[in-house]
Design a protein around this motif. Sequence first.
Motif, PDB file in Angstrom:
ATOM      1  N   GLU A  65       0.868  -1.176   0.000  1.00  0.00           N
ATOM      2  CA  GLU A  65       0.000   0.000   0.000  1.00  0.00           C
ATOM      3  C   GLU A  65       0.901   1.220   0.000  1.00  0.00           C
TER       4      GLU A  65
ATOM      5  N   LYS B 130       1.091   5.350   1.308  1.00  0.00           N
ATOM      6  CA  LYS B 130       0.554   6.543   1.955  1.00  0.00           C
ATOM      7  C   LYS B 130       0.887   7.747   1.078  1.00  0.00           C
TER       8      LYS B 130
ATOM      9  N   PRO C 151      -3.486  -0.281  -2.953  1.00  0.00           N
ATOM     10  CA  PRO C 151      -4.288   0.828  -2.405  1.00  0.00           C
ATOM     11  C   PRO C 151      -3.442   2.060  -2.104  1.00  0.00           C
TER      12      PRO C 151
ATOM     13  N   ILE D 241      -3.466   5.591   0.159  1.00  0.00           N
ATOM     14  CA  ILE D 241      -4.129   6.019   1.397  1.00  0.00           C
ATOM     15  C   ILE D 241      -3.740   7.438   1.787  1.00  0.00           C
TER      16      ILE D 241
ATOM     17  N   GLU E 141      -6.362   7.492   9.142  1.00  0.00           N
ATOM     18  CA  GLU E 141      -6.697   7.405   7.708  1.00  0.00           C
ATOM     19  C   GLU E 141      -7.915   8.272   7.388  1.00  0.00           C
TER      20      GLU E 141
ATOM     21  N   ARG F 291      -9.173   5.965   1.287  1.00  0.00           N
ATOM     22  CA  ARG F 291      -8.376   4.920   0.660  1.00  0.00           C
ATOM     23  C   ARG F 291      -8.941   4.649  -0.738  1.00  0.00           C
TER      24      ARG F 291
ATOM     25  N   GLU G 219      -8.898   1.955  -3.756  1.00  0.00           N
ATOM     26  CA  GLU G 219      -8.516   0.579  -4.103  1.00  0.00           C
ATOM     27  C   GLU G 219      -8.345   0.492  -5.616  1.00  0.00           C
TER      28      GLU G 219
END
Length: 501
Positions: free
Chosen positions: A407, A409, A431, A433, A468, A471, A473
């Motif tokens: 993932e 950030k 993903p 985020i 968070e 997000r 996907e």
Amino acid sequence: MSKYIASIDQGTTSTRCMIFDHDGKVVSVAQMEHEQIFPKAGWVEHNPAEVWENTRKVSAEAMAKGDISRGDVAAVGITNQRETAVVWDKNTGEAVYNAIVWQDTRTDKIVEELGGSEGADKYKDKVGLPLATYFSGPKVKWILDNVEGAREKADKGDLLFGNMDTWVLWNMTGGSDGGVHVTDVTNASRTMLMDLDTLQWDESIAKDMGIPMSMLPEIRSSSEVYGKGREKGSFPGVPIAGILGDQQAATFGQVCYEPGTAKNTYGTGNFMLLNTGEEKVMSKNGLLTTVCYKIGDNKPIYALEGSVAVTGSLVQWLRDNLNLISSAPEVEDLAKGVEDNGDVYIVPAFSGLFAPHWRSDARGAIVGLTRFANKGHIARAALEAVAFQSREVMDAMNADSGVDLTELKVDGGMVVNETLMQFQADILGVPVIRPVINETTALGAAYAAGLAVGFWKDEDELRKQWAEDKRWEPQMDEADRKRLYAKWNKAVQRTLDWAKD
Ligand code: G3P
């Protein structure tokens, strides 16, 4: 007890002062843009006096807006555009030349000559960086070689060098009247002059570049008291206690404290950093090895970095040079007006190509044009270029670390752009985020300063403040992802071929 930490964020296009409370919430902010000076193709400069003036103004404005008195501020942190080089006279406080900005490619010949028969990787084992126009050392050499009288003054010990952190700190602590001439390990690691193991200047590289040691600031950790604000300023007597280059600051603000954690910041350029812990990983795939942060006496933490020169500044270019949009957010509306990119690709190699190519001779291209293509396709291709460049960097990171990121950030101005964020997740296949507090750059510097003065206890306390917000996907199927990325790579090849002629 003081309630706040102030953070100065001296960025490529603007300077901000943000004031944070103990929960990491922004209580006041002021921001001013400064002029981008383009004297010739490939040259980019800032006026250091204007930048310092703006720093003073935004500091005063942020304090006034938030109705904050000096006693309320426990410490100040500084974060900055990295690599941009200023050389000034320590007696007068005046710069001998404009700041040469990180995007500037005028040092391409210097860089080639320095590499000689050993090529771009001559200093890489020591400094973690390939020889490229991006870094500060060759920019300082250019100033000493080209500004009348500069070398004589430097040899006499009258000139100082600093990146923007050092320039701001020196002025904030009194300038020619007792200013502190210091930088932190993260900024020093972008000069090509610092040994990554000793965290000290390497005299032999400085000698190769003809830079007297007397010009170089003292290298300190990212979190300790360097000095106190000057009496006449907005923070008189307040400890200045944190310095981090802006990308490292964002990594710290995103609480990427464990090895294997990474963030991507969408600013003028894009910068993905992967924390590699106490281990210094040397890239085989076009990434940089850099210091991530060093908190006081703790051991340094290193990072692998993928730097992309032009992302947000491509949108500015659409606005300012082509007048395609009148404000940056309009790019998303335009892009949403078309179904797909209409087979148009933009490779914004305005400063050559940085990671993973490191080709200062590459030049930008728009390819795939047909009579069908319209403004919407151009806007869409611009956003996609941001995402494709980050994909190239992520591939290099996965190859270097041997572990695939699961993932990512994200933070920075462009992460409000939903179209871009969805496409980013699609093209990465992982993903993406966004945190609640998106001001991670200023926050990271505030955290470093706050830790130094005991405003926050430790990294655990900071970790708990991250939350968070949203997000994205991946929704694209694998075949489409492959097809689009292959097309992008073909377009990149065109910008490299162009350079060969
Ligand atoms: O290395 C350049 C980088 O520090 C600039 O960041 O946010 O000013 O584009 P930014």
